[in-house]
Scaffold this active site. Sequence first.
Site, PDB file in Angstrom:
ATOM      1  N   GLY A  47     107.322  23.524 -26.714  1.00  0.00           N
ATOM      2  CA  GLY A  47     106.178  23.793 -27.601  1.00  0.00           C
ATOM      3  C   GLY A  47     104.898  23.410 -26.891  1.00  0.00           C
ATOM      4  O   GLY A  47     104.619  22.227 -26.721  1.00  0.00           O
TER       5      GLY A  47
ATOM      6  N   GLY B  31     102.196  19.420 -28.475  1.00  0.00           N
ATOM      7  CA  GLY B  31     103.034  19.332 -27.278  1.00  0.00           C
ATOM      8  C   GLY B  31     102.178  19.076 -26.039  1.00  0.00           C
ATOM      9  O   GLY B  31     102.509  18.233 -25.196  1.00  0.00           O
TER      10      GLY B  31
ATOM     11  N   ARG C 149     106.985  31.591 -24.337  1.00  0.00           N
ATOM     12  CA  ARG C 149     106.342  32.536 -23.412  1.00  0.00           C
ATOM     13  C   ARG C 149     106.488  32.124 -21.946  1.00  0.00           C
ATOM     14  O   ARG C 149     106.022  32.814 -21.044  1.00  0.00           O
ATOM     15  CB  ARG C 149     104.862  32.645 -23.758  1.00  0.00           C
ATOM     16  CG  ARG C 149     104.609  33.453 -25.024  1.00  0.00           C
ATOM     17  CD  ARG C 149     103.125  33.723 -25.141  1.00  0.00           C
ATOM     18  NE  ARG C 149     102.490  32.652 -25.897  1.00  0.00           N
ATOM     19  CZ  ARG C 149     102.065  32.777 -27.133  1.00  0.00           C
ATOM     20  NH1 ARG C 149     102.191  33.934 -27.744  1.00  0.00           N
ATOM     21  NH2 ARG C 149     101.487  31.780 -27.770  1.00  0.00           N
TER      22      ARG C 149
ATOM     23  N   LYS D   4     106.506  18.233 -38.023  1.00  0.00           N
ATOM     24  CA  LYS D   4     106.381  17.713 -39.395  1.00  0.00           C
ATOM     25  C   LYS D   4     106.602  18.863 -40.368  1.00  0.00           C
ATOM     26  O   LYS D   4     105.658  19.578 -40.718  1.00  0.00           O
ATOM     27  CB  LYS D   4     104.994  17.093 -39.592  1.00  0.00           C
ATOM     28  CG  LYS D   4     104.744  15.867 -38.706  1.00  0.00           C
ATOM     29  CD  LYS D   4     103.333  15.308 -38.854  1.00  0.00           C
ATOM     30  CE  LYS D   4     103.155  14.028 -38.037  1.00  0.00           C
ATOM     31  NZ  LYS D   4     101.774  13.532 -38.026  1.00  0.00           N
TER      32      LYS D   4
ATOM     33  N   SER E 262      95.512  15.394 -32.904  1.00  0.00           N
ATOM     34  CA  SER E 262      95.620  15.590 -31.452  1.00  0.00           C
ATOM     35  C   SER E 262      94.261  15.619 -30.757  1.00  0.00           C
ATOM     36  O   SER E 262      94.135  15.139 -29.631  1.00  0.00           O
ATOM     37  CB  SER E 262      96.411  16.862 -31.140  1.00  0.00           C
ATOM     38  OG  SER E 262      95.826  17.974 -31.746  1.00  0.00           O
TER      39      SER E 262
ATOM     40  N   LYS F 135     103.096  14.125 -46.396  1.00  0.00           N
ATOM     41  CA  LYS F 135     101.636  13.902 -46.495  1.00  0.00           C
ATOM     42  C   LYS F 135     100.847  15.200 -46.264  1.00  0.00           C
ATOM     43  O   LYS F 135      99.694  15.302 -46.678  1.00  0.00           O
ATOM     44  CB  LYS F 135     101.161  12.771 -45.593  1.00  0.00           C
ATOM     45  CG  LYS F 135     101.278  13.006 -44.102  1.00  0.00           C
ATOM     46  CD  LYS F 135     100.164  13.827 -43.490  1.00  0.00           C
ATOM     47  CE  LYS F 135     100.583  14.299 -42.120  1.00  0.00           C
ATOM     48  NZ  LYS F 135      99.848  15.374 -41.520  1.00  0.00           N
TER      49      LYS F 135
ATOM     50  N   ASN G 127      95.770  21.003 -42.441  1.00  0.00           N
ATOM     51  CA  ASN G 127      96.187  21.026 -43.849  1.00  0.00           C
ATOM     52  C   ASN G 127      95.008  20.712 -44.761  1.00  0.00           C
ATOM     53  O   ASN G 127      94.811  21.349 -45.794  1.00  0.00           O
ATOM     54  CB  ASN G 127      97.343  20.038 -44.054  1.00  0.00           C
ATOM     55  CG  ASN G 127      98.599  20.537 -43.372  1.00  0.00           C
ATOM     56  OD1 ASN G 127      99.236  21.476 -43.835  1.00  0.00           O
ATOM     57  ND2 ASN G 127      98.941  19.933 -42.232  1.00  0.00           N
TER      58      ASN G 127
HETATM   59  N1  LIG Z   1      98.247  18.902 -33.763  1.00  0.00           N
HETATM   60  C1  LIG Z   1      98.434  17.692 -34.266  1.00  0.00           C
HETATM   61  O1  LIG Z   1      97.473  16.940 -34.400  1.00  0.00           O
HETATM   62  C2  LIG Z   1      99.794  17.239 -34.658  1.00  0.00           C
HETATM   63  C3  LIG Z   1     100.819  18.132 -34.941  1.00  0.00           C
HETATM   64  N2  LIG Z   1     102.032  17.681 -35.344  1.00  0.00           N
HETATM   65  C4  LIG Z   1     103.133  18.593 -35.658  1.00  0.00           C
HETATM   66  O2  LIG Z   1     103.572  19.220 -34.459  1.00  0.00           O
HETATM   67  C5  LIG Z   1     104.036  20.546 -34.721  1.00  0.00           C
HETATM   68  C6  LIG Z   1     103.286  21.523 -33.825  1.00  0.00           C
HETATM   69  O3  LIG Z   1     101.917  21.418 -34.164  1.00  0.00           O
HETATM   70  P1  LIG Z   1     100.767  21.980 -33.206  1.00  0.00           P
HETATM   71  O4  LIG Z   1     101.136  21.842 -31.786  1.00  0.00           O
HETATM   72  O5  LIG Z   1      99.532  21.355 -33.668  1.00  0.00           O
HETATM   73  O6  LIG Z   1     100.798  23.516 -33.631  1.00  0.00           O
HETATM   74  P2  LIG Z   1     100.285  24.765 -32.821  1.00  0.00           P
HETATM   75  O7  LIG Z   1     100.090  25.831 -33.815  1.00  0.00           O
HETATM   76  O8  LIG Z   1      99.151  24.377 -31.930  1.00  0.00           O
HETATM   77  O9  LIG Z   1     101.533  25.114 -31.866  1.00  0.00           O
HETATM   78  C7  LIG Z   1     102.771  25.484 -32.415  1.00  0.00           C
HETATM   79  C8  LIG Z   1     103.798  25.530 -31.325  1.00  0.00           C
HETATM   80  O10 LIG Z   1     105.043  25.963 -31.888  1.00  0.00           O
HETATM   81  C9  LIG Z   1     105.487  27.106 -31.182  1.00  0.00           C
HETATM   82  N3  LIG Z   1     106.183  28.062 -32.066  1.00  0.00           N
HETATM   83  C10 LIG Z   1     105.767  28.546 -33.234  1.00  0.00           C
HETATM   84  N4  LIG Z   1     106.675  29.396 -33.738  1.00  0.00           N
HETATM   85  C11 LIG Z   1     107.677  29.460 -32.849  1.00  0.00           C
HETATM   86  C12 LIG Z   1     108.888  30.172 -32.779  1.00  0.00           C
HETATM   87  N5  LIG Z   1     109.252  31.007 -33.777  1.00  0.00           N
HETATM   88  N6  LIG Z   1     109.696  29.961 -31.723  1.00  0.00           N
HETATM   89  C13 LIG Z   1     109.327  29.119 -30.739  1.00  0.00           C
HETATM   90  N7  LIG Z   1     108.175  28.410 -30.732  1.00  0.00           N
HETATM   91  C14 LIG Z   1     107.368  28.600 -31.776  1.00  0.00           C
HETATM   92  C15 LIG Z   1     104.241  27.737 -30.648  1.00  0.00           C
HETATM   93  O11 LIG Z   1     104.571  28.600 -29.585  1.00  0.00           O
HETATM   94  P3  LIG Z   1     103.602  29.818 -29.193  1.00  0.00           P
HETATM   95  O12 LIG Z   1     102.413  29.153 -28.563  1.00  0.00           O
HETATM   96  O13 LIG Z   1     104.432  30.595 -28.261  1.00  0.00           O
HETATM   97  O14 LIG Z   1     103.254  30.540 -30.477  1.00  0.00           O
HETATM   98  C16 LIG Z   1     103.455  26.516 -30.216  1.00  0.00           C
HETATM   99  O15 LIG Z   1     103.946  26.016 -28.994  1.00  0.00           O
HETATM  100  C17 LIG Z   1     103.785  20.779 -36.237  1.00  0.00           C
HETATM  101  O16 LIG Z   1     104.975  20.544 -36.937  1.00  0.00           O
HETATM  102  C18 LIG Z   1     102.730  19.729 -36.583  1.00  0.00           C
HETATM  103  O17 LIG Z   1     102.809  19.326 -37.939  1.00  0.00           O
HETATM  104  C19 LIG Z   1     102.286  16.352 -35.451  1.00  0.00           C
HETATM  105  C20 LIG Z   1     101.303  15.428 -35.176  1.00  0.00           C
HETATM  106  C21 LIG Z   1      99.997  15.811 -34.753  1.00  0.00           C
HETATM  107  O1  LIG Z   2      99.855  15.494 -38.582  1.00  0.00           O
HETATM  108  C1  LIG Z   2      98.747  15.462 -38.109  1.00  0.00           C
HETATM  109  C2  LIG Z   2      98.059  14.218 -37.739  1.00  0.00           C
HETATM  110  O2  LIG Z   2      98.888  13.105 -37.858  1.00  0.00           O
HETATM  111  C3  LIG Z   2      98.018  16.723 -37.881  1.00  0.00           C
HETATM  112  O3  LIG Z   2      97.541  17.134 -39.100  1.00  0.00           O
HETATM  113  P1  LIG Z   2      97.366  18.695 -39.378  1.00  0.00           P
HETATM  114  O4  LIG Z   2      98.670  19.329 -39.049  1.00  0.00           O
HETATM  115  O5  LIG Z   2      96.980  18.764 -40.804  1.00  0.00           O
HETATM  116  O6  LIG Z   2      96.260  19.143 -38.461  1.00  0.00           O
END
Ligand SMILES: NC(=O)C1=CN([C@@H]2O[C@H](COP(=O)(O)OP(=O)(O)OC[C@H]3O[C@@H](n4cnc5c(N)ncnc54)[C@H](OP(=O)(O)O)[C@@H]3O)[C@@H](O)[C@H]2O)C=CC1
Ligand SMILES: O=C(CO)COP(=O)(O)O
Length: 305
Positions: free
Chosen positions: A10, A15, A35, A82, A114, A165, A230
């Site tokens: 991811g 990631g 990708r 999450k 992030s 949350k 969110n």
């Molecule tokens: N951003 C933050 O601050 C935080 C996020 N999280 C959690 O981390 C997770 C990812 O969040 P975030 O990185 O912000 O989200 P993004 O939207 O930035 O990235 C999502 C990632 O998931 C991949 N993805 C989505 N659908 C698929 C699929 N069908 N098959 C394979 N890969 C897929 C995407 O790949 P592609 O690029 O190829 O679409 C991308 O790498 C969520 O559950 C979020 O709640 C937790 C803590 C903090």
């Molecule tokens: O889980 C997160 C921070 O801890 C990121 O929040 P959002 O997915 O709402 O941006």
Amino acid sequence: MKPKTLAILGAGAWGTTLGQLVRENGHEVRLWSRRSPDSLGQVVAGSDMILSAVSMKGVTAIVEQIHDCRLSANTILITATKGLDPLTTCTPSQLWEQALGDRPVVVLAGPNLSKEIQQGLPAATVVASHNVTAAQQVQGVFSSPSFRVYTNSDPLGVELGGTLKNVMAIAAGVCDGLELGTNAKAALLTRGLAEMIRVGTHWGAQTETFYGLSGLGDLLATCNSPLSRNYQVGYQLGLGRSLSEILASLEGTAEGVNTTQVLIQRAQAQNISVPISYQVYKLLQGEITPKAAVEALMLRDTKPE
Ligand SMILES: NC(=O)C1=CN([C@@H]2O[C@H](COP(=O)(O)OP(=O)(O)OC[C@H]3O[C@@H](n4cnc5c(N)ncnc54)[C@H](OP(=O)(O)O)[C@@H]3O)[C@@H](O)[C@H]2O)C=CC1
Ligand SMILES: O=C(CO)COP(=O)(O)O
């Protein structure tokens, strides 16, 4: 600590950010997304740890692919997603555990926006597992002067804190979009936490976990920050925009939208009272206005706290 090799699945916001943290700590990072030119098998082969930071909708497909990959016997799987799986209502760690048998699974969650972490601002998180040694190894890999990592032995509670949350962050955004004031927000978050604990303990998590970083901590972060996707969804709903319009212009994933659907499905089947989540659900379905959702919550039968 001897440098470790970490495969990160991811390459989205989370990631990439976690990869940057681990690289700065001197470990080798292999970042993979669907990708990527390299296959999943090539990327995970020989890795000490695999971190999944894909959004919920991608987890099942990757869990299925991992089945065919050759992993070493003591590879640690870390999940940072999450969300709840719409098909099974399982959490990501439950899906990973079913696929990986005896290999340790560690949940990573906390108040971790992030964009702040990318700037090097101080933050804390939790790594939780039934396998204490695995959680301590993950703690060692991620800990840095700007990222303080705690271990915890209630992975389900830590995971549900971070997941549930997101529903409350949508509600908090609505509250601010409607300019309901500080008292309303305090009431919403306090009763929201009670609701998260009611659901979480029903599903097998421990109450005290929700008072930690992944529950209360993440609630405070995401319910008060425009950096939360969110919260942004809720805020714009509060301004009267439609969900489809909001999602079309949203940068990244707002997991709370899917989580609310799955939560309501499971809470109704199990007769768990989730009044705030239910109003968020009706709002996301377009069945109610933000103002009517607030009225419905305020006019519920009186009860003891
Ligand atoms: N951003 C933050 O601050 C935080 C996020 N999280 C959690 O981390 C997770 C990812 O969040 P975030 O990185 O912000 O989200 P993004 O939207 O930035 O990235 C999502 C990632 O998931 C991949 N993805 C989505 N659908 C698929 C699929 N069908 N098959 C394979 N890969 C897929 C995407 O790949 P592609 O690029 O190829 O679409 C991308 O790498 C969520 O559950 C979020 O709640 C937790 C803590 C903090
Ligand atoms: O889980 C997160 C921070 O801890 C990121 O929040 P959002 O997915 O709402 O941006």
